[in-house]
Design a protein around this motif. Structure first.
Motif, mmCIF file in Angstrom:
data_model
loop_
_atom_site.group_PDB
_atom_site.id
_atom_site.type_symbol
_atom_site.label_atom_id
_atom_site.label_comp_id
_atom_site.label_asym_id
_atom_site.label_seq_id
_atom_site.Cartn_x
_atom_site.Cartn_y
_atom_site.Cartn_z
ATOM 1 N N SER A 409 -10.352 -35.114 16.364
ATOM 2 C CA SER A 409 -10.576 -34.130 17.412
ATOM 3 C C SER A 409 -11.098 -34.797 18.683
ATOM 4 N N LEU A 410 -12.037 -35.739 18.538
ATOM 5 C CA LEU A 410 -12.546 -36.466 19.702
ATOM 6 C C LEU A 410 -11.431 -37.277 20.365
ATOM 7 N N TYR A 411 -10.600 -37.897 19.567
ATOM 8 C CA TYR A 411 -9.470 -38.661 20.095
ATOM 9 C C TYR A 411 -8.589 -37.784 20.984
ATOM 10 N N LYS A 412 -8.304 -36.569 20.543
ATOM 11 C CA LYS A 412 -7.455 -35.672 21.323
ATOM 12 C C LYS A 412 -8.154 -35.227 22.613
ATOM 13 N N ILE A 413 -9.474 -35.027 22.546
ATOM 14 C CA ILE A 413 -10.202 -34.623 23.743
ATOM 15 C C ILE A 413 -10.204 -35.737 24.786
ATOM 16 N N ILE A 414 -10.441 -36.971 24.345
ATOM 17 C CA ILE A 414 -10.435 -38.085 25.306
ATOM 18 C C ILE A 414 -9.069 -38.222 25.966
#
Length: 419
Positions: A409-414
């Motif tokens: 999820s963090l990867y997609k946000i970045i």
């Protein structure tokens, strides 16, 4: 990339990175494969617009950046080090029929978790070759060579009521019963096993013990990932993969610094000059440099304390993040975290546009609060910063636990920041 492929790569990265030196080497290899050009701090830089670059310091910190020569950089900050047991310079202790090593705790180690684990040793050794050149070599025993046995309950009947660990006497790993053990020969074996040749004299080492158990999925539906060094290789992996996934014309920088667990005050730590000097070489004109800093954002990514289901009272009930509940925004009134309403809003806006969940963490008002590289970097560089993290159990244990959904999820946000 889907979540399953993302997590499989994460498990491999964790297993291949027993020390900051190995983590940095592995990230450098990833950047090479993704088309980044290596730079060296001691050489002149001739940066070309539209290219991608990376540079290391002390073999344990790394910066990668795209170079569109524009403002509005998204920077991701993490750290390569984790709490561990470091070998002392003269470690050999021969007594009571065994050979054991003297160690020194590095960072805030949860010492109780190091007992009865299969341990190996890895790090960096410096030596002199026959041409009188000093060389460095990364080494890894890659097998279980030591253990710290617990004291039997019969000899300590109160162990379950009260247990303290003496860092000098109680945690010396046992390696052998061979009375002829020679430390110099042991170091040479590590060097040769790592591919080193022409060893005239061994000078110094930076070696750490680590748990040989591989990272793995846990849970009936593989909801968790268990591993050593999740704090903070989890964020390193996300940041590394993020910058490898964007176009060279998208302004992004990733930095993974060493020595966060001991305060960051070193040449290769966040308190040092590594990031600042790199940015000033990217933007040599002071006006352009200042404009870039003030139009950019730093996402300081470090693990966050998930509410422990057996110790929920240790959390503020309104700020108790859940495993697999999404990325955690960390806030502290006394600036132990660098998040502000402006940076939080920007992060939430991107997450919301992608439908990714967000959680909040504030420590209990009657408890102390740890810190991160966020305030250190924000103070030194002057960049607007948000401190975020991925919810984790057992932080600083020899084996930590995170969710199998949150890092992706963090990867997609970045990546959403670059769109």
């Amino acid at each position: 990339m889907n979540r399953e492929d993302f997590n499989e790569g994460l498990l491999g990265f964790l297993d291949a990175s027993p020390t900051p030196f190995h983590a940095t080497q592995n990230m450098a290899g990833m950047f090479e494969n993704a088309g980044f050009t290596r730079l060296h701090e001691v050489q002149k830089w001739n940066l070309k617009q539209g290219e991608k670059y990376y540079v290391t310091r002390n073999d344990s910190s790394i910066i990668a950046f795209t170079y569109p020569k524009s403002k509005n950089y998204v920077m991701i900050g993490a750290h390569t080090d984790s709490p561990n047991l470091k070998l002392k310079p003269n470690p050999v202790i021969k007594e009571h029929g065994v050979v054991k090593f003297g160690v020194e705790p590095y960072g805030g180690v949860l010492l109780n978790t190091w007992f009865d684990r299969d341990l190996s040793l890895a790090g960096r050794i410096s030596y002199l070759d026959s041409q009188n050149m000093i060389k460095d070599s990364l080494v890894d025993a890659k097998k279980s060579i030591a253990i710290i046995p617990s004291l039997a309950i019969h000899l300590d009947r109160e162990v379950n009521e009260k247990k303290s660990v003496n860092a000098q006497t109680d945690i010396c790993p046992i390696l052998s019963t061979n009375k002829e053990f020679n430390f110099e020969n042991f170091l040479k074996w590590l060097l040769v096993s790592g591919g080193a040749e022409d060893i005239k004299e061994i000078y110094a080492n930076e070696l750490s013990f680590y748990d040989t158990q591989n990272a793995s999925y846990i849970g009936l539906e593989s909801e968790f990932i268990a591993s050593a060094r999740l704090d903070n290789l989890l964020s390193c992996y996300v940041g590394m993969l993020s910058i490898c996934s964007v176009d060279a014309l998208s302004p992004m920088l990733f930095i993974a610094s060493d020595h966060e667990e001991v305060g960051s005050e070193s040449a290769s730590g966040a308190g040092g000059s590594f990031l600042e000097s790199t940015l000033k070489r990217m933007f040599s004109d002071f006006e352009e440099y200042t404009q870039m800093i003030r139009s950019s954002i730093l996402i300081s990514a470090d693990n966050a304390h998930a509410v422990h289901p057996n110790f929920a009272s240790k959390h503020d009930a309104n700020h108790a993040p859940l495993i697999n509940g999404g990325v955690v925004i960390k806030v502290n009134a006394n600036q132990r975290y660098a998040s502000s309403s402006k940076t939080i809003s920007r992060f939430m806006n991107v997450a919301s546009s992608l439908g990714e969940p967000i959680q909040n963490f504030v420590t209990r008002s009657d408890m102390g609060c740890g810190s991160t590289i966020g305030p250190i970097t924000a103070s030194r560089i002057g960049i607007d910063t948000i401190d975020i993290g991925l919810p984790t159990y057992a932080m600083h244990s020899i084996r930590e636990l995170c969710g199998s959904y949150d890092a992706y999820s963090l990867y997609k946000i970045i990546l959403g920041f670059s769109e």
